[in-house]
Design an enzyme around this catalytic site. Structure first.
Site, PDB file in Angstrom:
ATOM      1  N   HIS A  31       5.597  -0.433  -7.973  1.00  0.00           N
ATOM      2  CA  HIS A  31       5.109  -0.846  -9.287  1.00  0.00           C
ATOM      3  C   HIS A  31       6.087  -0.503 -10.401  1.00  0.00           C
ATOM      4  O   HIS A  31       5.786  -0.732 -11.568  1.00  0.00           O
ATOM      5  CB  HIS A  31       3.773  -0.157  -9.550  1.00  0.00           C
ATOM      6  CG  HIS A  31       3.870   1.320  -9.335  1.00  0.00           C
ATOM      7  ND1 HIS A  31       3.911   1.866  -8.078  1.00  0.00           N
ATOM      8  CD2 HIS A  31       4.010   2.342 -10.200  1.00  0.00           C
ATOM      9  CE1 HIS A  31       4.055   3.172  -8.169  1.00  0.00           C
ATOM     10  NE2 HIS A  31       4.121   3.500  -9.452  1.00  0.00           N
ATOM     11  N   ASP A  59       4.967  -4.828  -4.902  1.00  0.00           N
ATOM     12  CA  ASP A  59       5.170  -5.114  -3.481  1.00  0.00           C
ATOM     13  C   ASP A  59       3.868  -5.433  -2.758  1.00  0.00           C
ATOM     14  O   ASP A  59       3.838  -5.514  -1.526  1.00  0.00           O
ATOM     15  CB  ASP A  59       5.894  -3.960  -2.782  1.00  0.00           C
ATOM     16  CG  ASP A  59       5.134  -2.653  -2.882  1.00  0.00           C
ATOM     17  OD1 ASP A  59       4.429  -2.449  -3.881  1.00  0.00           O
ATOM     18  OD2 ASP A  59       5.239  -1.826  -1.950  1.00  0.00           O
ATOM     19  N   ASP A 118       0.955  -3.810  -2.366  1.00  0.00           N
ATOM     20  CA  ASP A 118       0.115  -2.868  -1.629  1.00  0.00           C
ATOM     21  C   ASP A 118      -0.988  -2.248  -2.484  1.00  0.00           C
ATOM     22  O   ASP A 118      -1.906  -1.642  -1.943  1.00  0.00           O
ATOM     23  CB  ASP A 118       0.957  -1.792  -0.910  1.00  0.00           C
ATOM     24  CG  ASP A 118       1.829  -0.985  -1.842  1.00  0.00           C
ATOM     25  OD1 ASP A 118       1.840  -1.272  -3.053  1.00  0.00           O
ATOM     26  OD2 ASP A 118       2.518  -0.063  -1.347  1.00  0.00           O
ATOM     27  N   LYS A 125      -0.958   0.509   2.521  1.00  0.00           N
ATOM     28  CA  LYS A 125      -2.093   0.053   1.733  1.00  0.00           C
ATOM     29  C   LYS A 125      -1.920  -1.443   1.497  1.00  0.00           C
ATOM     30  O   LYS A 125      -0.836  -1.988   1.658  1.00  0.00           O
ATOM     31  CB  LYS A 125      -2.227   0.846   0.445  1.00  0.00           C
ATOM     32  CG  LYS A 125      -1.038   0.834  -0.448  1.00  0.00           C
ATOM     33  CD  LYS A 125      -1.170   1.955  -1.471  1.00  0.00           C
ATOM     34  CE  LYS A 125       0.099   2.086  -2.266  1.00  0.00           C
ATOM     35  NZ  LYS A 125       0.413   3.464  -2.611  1.00  0.00           N
TER      36      LYS A 125
END
Ligand code: G1P
Ligand code: ZN
Length: 543
Positions: A114, A279, A281, A376
């Site tokens: 992030h 990305d 997740d 995740k």
């Protein structure tokens, strides 16, 4: 094609953090910097000779160049096959899935999650093992040690690899397979969730928005939410991945997902909102005018898992990172399944997943996932919620409030203090660690402290011990404050203060968490002498 041995000198700053190595793009652009780190991974973490590796990234600036370097180092070290997402893109959960299904020896994920992108932003590399999960702390420590003494890297003059055409090509000894980054992941989602039910929901006029934040999930959302489930294309915001994420900070939280927040808090908001990070997740779930706290999301998913096709047979157990609210603990107790408390960082869940001890896990930092991958998974969480709405016919606020009425609420908020001088952050935490033993039994702002300690985790599967994982202070009324330093920043130090207050029932049940936790926030400042040590009079961010 010949392999070339290039002499190099160590860089002193290649120490991986919570999730791989993250640095400013300009740091990664130094000649030899990326090569050194990749070679150290090969030498210290993996015997990749003759192996298959998965590679891809979140599309941030330098992603395309880094993939070419990666191909040369892979070829130089005898890697047999590289599986790369088209255009160099792969979301983190999709990469994890590919590693597993293709039985690859591991994966190299080019992402700083992030963190902001663009030439002035950040770049990063995560290392995943054959299980699809992130390399262990000890493995990354070995990589770091290697970077301190590296004297040569191996490369081969392959490429440039054509990243845009799917299919197989040979580059000297290296086979490169470019794959559709979405296809296998989308098929997995169809196996886990009731796509027919969700399709009917949208066909019936259910309104929603998904914010891809100009990051990697744009193509995934277009295929899964739009093409397969019928969400109108223009309900996907910021769908096109950009190297600088459109100048934004690709983090799904109420501050950074501003476009989505303005829709969800405006007049006549859609009934459901969601966002994912750089990305792919992380996830944030919203109802009209409300954000679902990630700890509550994990607790709700645990309580209602058997409503979802992929989890019909129930859960072996669940896990949360230590700072995450203890809402899920209540549900696990009611279901009579184990609930594990792990240090911050997804990799600590992986042994528990591999060992079959848990099926769901999550972190307060907008991360949730299950045994379907070893990372995740943002879109997975979105589909889980949509599936819950489709089966129950209830809205997001109805699901949350029913949950609180049944299990009580753990009101959770987090305050981050950015401290420019990293040494001050280290000092603050060291003082806190030194003072825990004297805190127990004392009072802070009139509140008796029941427990105070430095969190240490012993992995029940491999017995490894991770110390200094944050300071916990628990009060008589079960309220809790946790202090730790971020391990993902690329400058200064970020002190994270996690606040949690237990509300059983009554008029406070639905009050905003930040309001409920204001007294705890004051207590935290005084316990850690935040003002005196940092000079900061208020948090840099409150989540
Ligand atoms: C942050 C989050 C943590 C998450 C990690 C990677 O790490 O707090 O939960 O696993 O990003 O996404 P931190 O900066 O706190 O070390
Ligand atoms: Zn991420």
């Amino acid at each position: 094609m010949s392999t070339e041995t290039v002499s190099t000198r160590p860089f002193p700053d290649q120490k991986p953090g919570t999730a791989g190595l993250r640095k400013k793009v300009v740091v990664f652009q130094q000649p030899g910097y990326l090569e050194n780190f990749l070679q150290s991974i090969v030498d210290a973490a993996g015997n990749y000779r003759g192996a298959t590796l998965v590679a891809g990234g979140d599309g941030r600036y330098f992603n395309d160049q880094a993939i070419q370097t990666l191909a040369r180092i892979a070829a130089g070290n005898g890697v047999e096959r590289l599986i790369i997402g088209r255009s160099g893109l792969l979301s983190t959960p999709a990469a994890s899935h590919l590693i597993r299904t293709r039985r690859a020896a591991g994966g190299l994920l080019l992402t700083a999650s992030h963190n902001p992108g663009g030439p002035d932003g950040d770049f990063g590399i995560k290392v995943n093992t054959a299980s699809g999960g992130q390399a262990s702390e000890s493995m990354m420590e070995a990589v770091y040690r290697h970077t301190r003494s590296i004297s040569r890297y191996l490369t081969a003059a392959v490429g440039p690899v054509d990243l845009d055409r799917t299919g197989e090509s040979r580059y000297g000894p290296l086979t490169v397979e470019i794959v559709d980054p979405v296809a296998e992941y989308a098929a997995l989602m169809e196996r886990l969730f009731d796509f027919g039910g969700i399709r009917s929901l949208f066909a019936g006029g259910f309104t929603a928005r998904y914010d891809a934040m100009h990051a990697v999930t744009g193509p995934y959302a277009s295929e899964i939410l739009h093409r397969r489930l019928g969400l109108p294309a223009d309900w996907i915001l910021n769908a096109v991945p950009l190297p600088d994420f459109g100048g934004g900070h690709p983090d799904p939280n109420p501050v950074d997902a501003a476009d989505l927040m303005s829709v969800m808090t405006g007049d006549d908001p859609p009934r459901f909102g969601a966002a994912s990070d750089g990305d792919g997740d992380r996830n944030m779930i919203l109802g009209p005018g409300m954000v679902v706290s990630p700890g509550d999301s994990l607790a709700v998913m645990t309580a209602m898992a058997t409503e979802i096709p992929g989890y019909r047979k129930g859960l072996a157990g669940v896990a949360r990172s230590m700072p995450t609210s203890r809402a899920v603990d209540r549900v696990a107790a009611a279901l009579d399944i184990p609930c594990y408390e792990t240090p911050t960082g997804w990799r600590f869940f992986c042994n528990l997943l591999d060992d079959g001890r848990i099926d769901l896990c999550g972190e307060e930092s907008f991360g949730t996932s299950s045994s379907h991958v070893r990372e995740k998974d943002g879109l997975w969480a979105v589909l889980f919620w949509l599936n819950l709405i489709a089966v129950t016919g209830k809205s997001v606020p109805e699901i949350i409030q029913a949950h609180w009425r049944r299990f009580g609420r753990n009101a959770f908020s987090r305050e981050d203090y950015f401290i420019a001088d990293a040494g001050i952050g280290d000092d603050l935490l060291a003082r806190l660690e030194a003072s825990v033993s004297t805190m127990i039994g004392t009072r802070c702002d009139g509140r008796p402290i029941r427990q105070a300690d430095v969190f240490e985790y012993e992995d029940p599967v491999d017995g490894s011990v991770s110390g200094h994982q944050g300071v916990r202070v628990v009060f008589e009324d079960d309220s809790r404050i946790v202090f730790r330093l971020s391990g993902t920043g690329t400058a200064g130090a970020t002190l994270r203060i996690y606040l949690e207050r237990r509300i059983e029932d009554g008029p406070l049940l639905c009050r905003p968490a930040v309001e409920l936790n204001a007294p705890l926030s004051q207590a935290a400042r005084s316990i850690a002498s935040v003002g005196d040590l940092t000079g900061l009079s208020s948090p840099t961010a409150t989540v």
